[in-house]
Design an enzyme around this catalytic site. Structure first.
Site, PDB file in Angstrom:
ATOM      1  N   ASP A  76       0.846  -1.200   0.000  1.00 48.27           N
ATOM      2  CA  ASP A  76       0.000   0.000   0.000  1.00 48.27           C
ATOM      3  C   ASP A  76       0.881   1.250   0.000  1.00 48.27           C
ATOM      4  O   ASP A  76       2.067   1.202   0.341  1.00 48.27           O
ATOM      5  CB  ASP A  76      -0.950   0.009   1.201  1.00 48.27           C
ATOM      6  CG  ASP A  76      -0.231   0.097   2.540  1.00 48.27           C
ATOM      7  OD1 ASP A  76       0.792  -0.620   2.695  1.00 48.27           O
ATOM      8  OD2 ASP A  76      -0.667   0.845   3.414  1.00 48.27           O
ATOM      9  N   GLU A 138      -0.200  -0.952   5.775  1.00 48.71           N
ATOM     10  CA  GLU A 138       0.922  -0.588   6.650  1.00 48.71           C
ATOM     11  C   GLU A 138       0.960   0.910   6.907  1.00 48.71           C
ATOM     12  O   GLU A 138       1.266   1.352   8.020  1.00 48.71           O
ATOM     13  CB  GLU A 138       2.243  -1.043   6.017  1.00 48.71           C
ATOM     14  CG  GLU A 138       3.445  -0.952   6.935  1.00 48.71           C
ATOM     15  CD  GLU A 138       4.152   0.402   6.921  1.00 48.71           C
ATOM     16  OE1 GLU A 138       5.003   0.647   7.799  1.00 48.71           O
ATOM     17  OE2 GLU A 138       3.844   1.225   6.015  1.00 48.71           O
TER      18      GLU A 138
END
Length: 357
Positions: A76, A138
């Site tokens: 991400d 994350e």
């Protein structure tokens, strides 16, 4: 050892990174990059499993009787800031650099770990199992990321967490605890000197947060740091003594304290109400005599304590944070990573693990 040469794996890692850059993957919206990663691994003969937007795989000769090393990084990204001059979703090579959102944080480390996993995947007599996990969320420390996938993976003995560290070893990492503090007073009319001003109470506590020093100072991470970053009252009128003042304390904890120990000291020292938003992102460390660290030292890698948090904080086992790229470039406009950082990173990962496997 892979039937692909290291050079071929390096080139394929770079091409994979270009695909990832071209595909938006903001936190909680990583479905398309998850599919890209699954497809890439399956084309290389790796059976892949997924949990939501997390993708993971075990090495071909996985043996439950052996200890297991996790290779983890995230796919991400944050959203691009307004100062980009290049298209953040167009991978652009220039002067040895590959530009694009997520190239450095953490696309480079991720594809380097994937190439390393493929290098060892078919080896039949490894001393450790290898598990690869490309995780989600994350950047927002979300509960749909590594925390969600770990129970599906099974027992893990240690990990390499791919983050941009210039391939040096982050052996300790600060924990992050955000505190919501409320100073209580009593409302009254300012002109008549009524009430009990909650701002004045808050100021006394804020002065304590500013001046207090926790006695245990880490050689790797330094002291515990507490910073007041937000302050507000509910007042809309200038002539009302505020009954309540709220402020936020960003607390960065070294590996010598637990969050509970820090909170105990705070509660004894201030009058305000103190509520931690979360105690998930704990400080972590890996022993300097751990095989991963010893292997890195033998390769001439240095070690240090990292001021930033990562998914390492959510792992209930020892983990080494290490990867190509530079943390200073993370979340910046026109983010980039040097191509040779990726290729050299893969070589170093392979050399590091060869000493152990």
């Amino acid at each position: 050892m892979s039937n692909l040469t290291l050079h071929t794996l390096q080139q394929r890692a770079i091409e994979l990174l270009k695909q990832l850059i071209s595909t938006p993957s903001f936190s909680k919206e990583e479905d398309k990059t998850a599919e890209i990663l699954k497809t890439f691994l399956e084309k290389h003969g790796v059976p892949v499993k997924s949990v939501q937007h997390n993708v993971y795989a075990r090495n071909a000769h996985f043996d439950d009787s052996k200890p297991t090393i996790l290779l983890n990084s995230h796919h991400d990204t944050v959203k691009p800031n307004k100062n980009y001059t290049l298209d953040p979703f167009t991978p652009t090579e220039k002067d040895g650099k590959l530009y694009g959102l997520g190239s450095n944080d953490a696309g480079g480390p991720l594809v380097a770990l994937i190439a390393t996993f493929l290098y060892f995947n078919q080896e039949p007599d490894l001393k450790y199992n290898l598990v690869l996990a490309a995780s989600a969320e994350e950047e927002i420390s979300g509960k749909g990321g590594i925390e969600l996938v770990l129970p599906h993976i099974g027992n893990i003995d240690c990990a390499i967490v791919g983050e941009p560290t210039q391939m040096q070893m982050a052996v300790a990492e600060r924990g992050l605890m955000v505190l919501d503090c409320i100073a209580h007073g009593r409302a009254g009319h300012a002109a008549r000197n009524e009430g009990e001003n909650s701002i004045y109470k808050a100021i006394k506590d804020i002065e304590w947060f500013q001046s207090y020093q926790f006695p245990k100072v880490s050689d790797l991470l330094g002291p515990v740091k507490m910073s007041v970053t937000v302050i507000e009252t509910d007042n809309k009128a200038h002539n009302v003594v505020p009954a309540q003042t709220k402020f936020v304390v960003d607390t960065r904890v070294n590996e010598l304290y637990t969050f509970e120990e820090v909170l105990e000291t705070i509660h004894k020292s201030v009058q305000c109400e103190v509520l931690p938003r979360s105690t998930r992102l704990r400080s972590t460390s890996i022993a300097l005599d751990h095989p991963l660290v010893k292997s890195g030292i033998e390769l001439g890698r240095t070690y240090y304590g990292s001021p930033t948090t990562s998914d390492k904080a959510l792992m209930p086992f020892q983990a080494l944070k290490m990867g190509p790229g530079d943390s200073a470039r993370s979340h910046t406009a026109d983010e980039y990573i040097y191509i040779n950082e990726i290729t050299e990173g893969i070589e170093l990962y392979v050399q590091l693990l060869k000493k152990i496997l």
